[in-house]
Design an enzyme around this catalytic site. Structure first.
Site, PDB file in Angstrom:
ATOM      1  N   TYR A 273      -2.646  -5.293  13.649  1.00 54.69           N
ATOM      2  CA  TYR A 273      -3.340  -4.401  12.710  1.00 54.69           C
ATOM      3  C   TYR A 273      -4.205  -3.377  13.450  1.00 54.69           C
ATOM      4  O   TYR A 273      -5.051  -3.743  14.268  1.00 54.69           O
ATOM      5  CB  TYR A 273      -4.201  -5.250  11.772  1.00 54.69           C
ATOM      6  CG  TYR A 273      -4.889  -4.466  10.689  1.00 54.69           C
ATOM      7  CD1 TYR A 273      -4.170  -3.994   9.595  1.00 54.69           C
ATOM      8  CD2 TYR A 273      -6.250  -4.186  10.759  1.00 54.69           C
ATOM      9  CE1 TYR A 273      -4.804  -3.271   8.586  1.00 54.69           C
ATOM     10  CE2 TYR A 273      -6.888  -3.476   9.761  1.00 54.69           C
ATOM     11  CZ  TYR A 273      -6.157  -3.013   8.680  1.00 54.69           C
ATOM     12  OH  TYR A 273      -6.781  -2.298   7.696  1.00 54.69           O
TER      13      TYR A 273
ATOM     14  N   ASP B 264      -3.152  -3.172   2.517  1.00 54.68           N
ATOM     15  CA  ASP B 264      -3.772  -3.402   3.816  1.00 54.68           C
ATOM     16  C   ASP B 264      -4.880  -4.445   3.706  1.00 54.68           C
ATOM     17  O   ASP B 264      -5.682  -4.401   2.762  1.00 54.68           O
ATOM     18  CB  ASP B 264      -4.377  -2.089   4.330  1.00 54.68           C
ATOM     19  CG  ASP B 264      -3.656  -1.596   5.576  1.00 54.68           C
ATOM     20  OD1 ASP B 264      -2.599  -2.152   5.914  1.00 54.68           O
ATOM     21  OD2 ASP B 264      -4.165  -0.652   6.215  1.00 54.68           O
TER      22      ASP B 264
ATOM     23  N   GLU C 256       0.819  -1.220   0.000  1.00 56.01           N
ATOM     24  CA  GLU C 256       0.000   0.000   0.000  1.00 56.01           C
ATOM     25  C   GLU C 256       0.847   1.262   0.000  1.00 56.01           C
ATOM     26  O   GLU C 256       0.427   2.285  -0.498  1.00 56.01           O
ATOM     27  CB  GLU C 256      -0.931  -0.005   1.221  1.00 56.01           C
ATOM     28  CG  GLU C 256      -1.988   1.059   1.171  1.00 56.01           C
ATOM     29  CD  GLU C 256      -3.185   0.736   2.055  1.00 56.01           C
ATOM     30  OE1 GLU C 256      -3.641   1.656   2.731  1.00 56.01           O
ATOM     31  OE2 GLU C 256      -3.645  -0.426   2.071  1.00 56.01           O
TER      32      GLU C 256
END
Length: 615
Positions: free
Chosen positions: A320, A110, A7
């Site tokens: 995360y 992601d 990303e």
């Protein structure tokens, strides 16, 4: 050559490092049979209205309903207006070259809705037809990355995730672009008056609370307080009744059988209740709950907390960050004892970690069925090194909450003593018998502080002296202004105010917006000059109140709208019809555009004149 696309550059470089790829090229790194490239977040976006031929803001263009949405390269602002970002164009060319050469494409953006959208927009814009595989991980540690690469998923497994993300993006464009232009045009085009699917109901919450406080008229009332004496131990009790008229309160005060009135023991104990209450430990943090704690304890904005947490994630220190789940599965729970063991040398939490090593762990936060895309936020076990004070504070909140969540229940003894002395009085007390999870941070119960007192042992039927009686004048108070913590909580739980059971369930975990987007919604409202920060509070500006006044009774300002859309978007993710959703959003766009074109005229005199902006 296997092509891995991340990303952003920092994540691409980290992945390359794990695989030992070291040859740096322009826009990618290669080695060991892999090329690691990256986006810079969203390289592409849905094209602006002018790219469909809607030049200028004109009533006759509305509603703007493109037959097919186009993708457009991200723009930057220059003295000549908005132009294509040359750095983005260059990176897209690099990605196209690599995709053309690829024997296998691995998606490492992601692992969530936005990450999927970022990749798919690039993939479709470049007209790539090659199959791809998906890396889906909840931690950036070397071990988690290697394990993820050993268990790559077919890209098609995430088609419905993309459909859901793309529908969200399109519906935000349709409502946001049309509603903004409709309101701005009907208000005389004096300035851009931005509206949005989540932005507007959030503004409505802030404005409604502010106006409720402004219009609040405090009401005076009276209560009685008596002091009782149990063999030298004194405690207070409050009258069960409150009085609107002072003379009624004074009459009740005269009826109190205190010592000064000639009653040596005028307090008759009519009831004693004492019972234990077990308080379960709090659930592990998701992004929203962590943002709330960081705002309360450190004054961090939601956006600051997300930035700090993202930094900790990319430094491999936490899992995360953009998760909406406060649970973990049994597979992750199996690694928790090791994480607790690693916390034993922490200067603040070492003692709690030592104790947790001697007891069975509480499993309240363990429920695989309640884990969404990612589990709750946990430390990874990597040792932090030379963190800034702000990053250390957020890291310690994650670590401290983990220790609290797997700790024992807090056991309190709740005591209620009822006394009759001319009228009925009550004394409440709370004593912690076993601190349990509250011992980790020495946490108190903020909401019930006044009851956290120890009461003496008394028996029903005894008569106690009343050495003192007092008439108290009080007044009703409005709800407080929203701060970031209380607003995040309101956005998270707005579903509770909705009657429809299914809509409430759809909003249970997402509310208005998602954990990942709520911080940016607050910042957008501030950038639009609809709200401002005053100390820690969020208050509306004159412009924000003027917009609210026009839209407050319309669907765009209601939580129900987001609930309906969240429900439909979740259904799309589960395979429901995209066409039906789009038809519904198109009909809604026509309705809101028509309403705003007729109702916006009333706003023109209430806003600061002309500010030229572009949306």
């Amino acid at each position: 050559m296997k092509i891995v696309i991340a990303e952003k550059p920092s994540v691409g470089r980290e992945l390359a490092k794990v695989f030992g790829a070291t040859v740096k090229k322009d826009g990618y790194i290669e080695g060991k049979g892999y090329s690691f490239t990256w986006a810079f977040g969203h390289l592409l976006q849905l094209a602006a209205p002018q790219e469909y031929g809607f030049i200028g803001w004109r009533k006759q263009h509305l509603p703007m309903l493109p037959q097919k949405f186009k993708l457009s390269v991200r723009k930057i602002k220059t003295k000549d207006g908005y132009v294509e970002d040359p750095a983005v164009r260059k990176q897209l060319n690099t990605i196209k070259m690599l995709f053309d050469e690829a024997t296998e494409i691995i998606v490492a953006t992601d692992a969530g809705r936005e990450g999927e959208l970022i990749f798919r927009y690039i993939y479709y814009y470049l007209k790539c037809k090659k199959p791809f595989k998906r890396l889906w991980i909840s931690s950036q540690t070397d071990e988690a990355i290697k394990e993820g690469f050993r268990n790559l998923k077919p890209g098609t497994d995430y088609d419905t995730l993309f459909n859901s993300a793309h529908c969200r993006s399109q519906s935000d464009w349709l409502v946001g672009m049309n509603a903004t232009q409709a309101l701005s045009i009907s208000a005389g085009n004096r300035s851009v008056l931005s509206l949005g699917r989540v932005q507007t109901p959030t503004l409505a919450l802030i404005c409604a609370r502010y106006l409720e406080i402004q219009n609040f008229v405090p009401k005076i009332f009276y209560q009685l307080s008596i002091l009782l004496d149990q063999e030298g131990l004194q405690f207070k009790a409050m009258s069960l009744l409150s009085y609107d008229k002072k003379e009624d309160a004074e009459a009740a005060l005269l009826r109190v059988r205190d010592v000064a009135s000639g009653f040596p023991a005028g307090g008759n104990v009519t009831g004693v209740e004492s019972k234990p209450r077990k308080e379960p430990p709090p659930l592990l943090h998701d992004l929203s709950s962590l943002q709330q704690e960081a705002n309360k304890k450190k004054g961090f904005t939601a956006d600051q907390t997300l930035t700090l947490l993202q930094g900790l994630y990319e430094s491999k220190l936490v899992s995360y960050p953009r998760t909406g789940s406060r649970y973990i599965g049994d597979d992750v729970f199996a690694g928790v004892p090791r994480l607790i063991d690693l916390a034993k040398d922490h200067p603040e939490f070492g003692k709690a970690a030592e104790f947790l090593g001697t007891i069975p762990l509480n499993k309240r936060s363990v429920n695989a069925k309640k884990v969404t895309d990612h589990h709750a936020i946990l430390p990874t076990g990597e040792k932090p090194y030379q963190l800034s004070s702000d990053k250390q504070a957020v890291y310690d909140m994650v670590l401290g909450r983990m220790l609290e969540s797997f700790h024992q229940e807090c056991v309190k003894e709740i005591t209620k003593i009822t006394i009759e002395s001319g009228s009925e009085f009550v004394a409440n007390g709370t004593v912690i018998r076993s601190a349990g999870w509250r011992s980790v941070l020495n946490a108190t119960d903020d909401d019930k502080e006044e009851d956290s007192v120890s009461l003496p042992k008394v028996k029903k039927g005894v008569q106690l002296p009343v050495p003192e009686k007092t008439l108290l004048e009080k007044q009703t108070k409005p709800k407080p202004l929203y701060n970031e913590a209380s607003l995040l909580k309101a956005l998270e739980t707005s579903g509770k105010e909705i009657e429809d059971e299914e809509l409430r369930y759809a909003m249970k975990d997402s509310g208005l917006g998602t954990p990942a987007t709520r911080a940016s919604i607050i910042e957008t409202l501030i950038t639009r000059e609809y709200i401002k920060r005053e100390k820690r509070n969020l208050v509306p500006s004159a412009k924000g109140l003027a917009v609210y006044d026009v839209v407050k009774d319309q669907k765009i300002a209601q939580a129900e709208l987001t609930g309906q859309w969240e429900k439909r978007l979740e259904e799309i993710r589960s395979g429901a019809s995209v066409a039906d959703f789009k038809a519904e959003i198109t009909a809604y766009t026509r309705e809101i555009t028509h309403d705003l074109l007729t109702s916006g005229a009333s706003i023109s005199g209430k806003i600061t004149p002309p500010v030229q902006e572009t949306v």
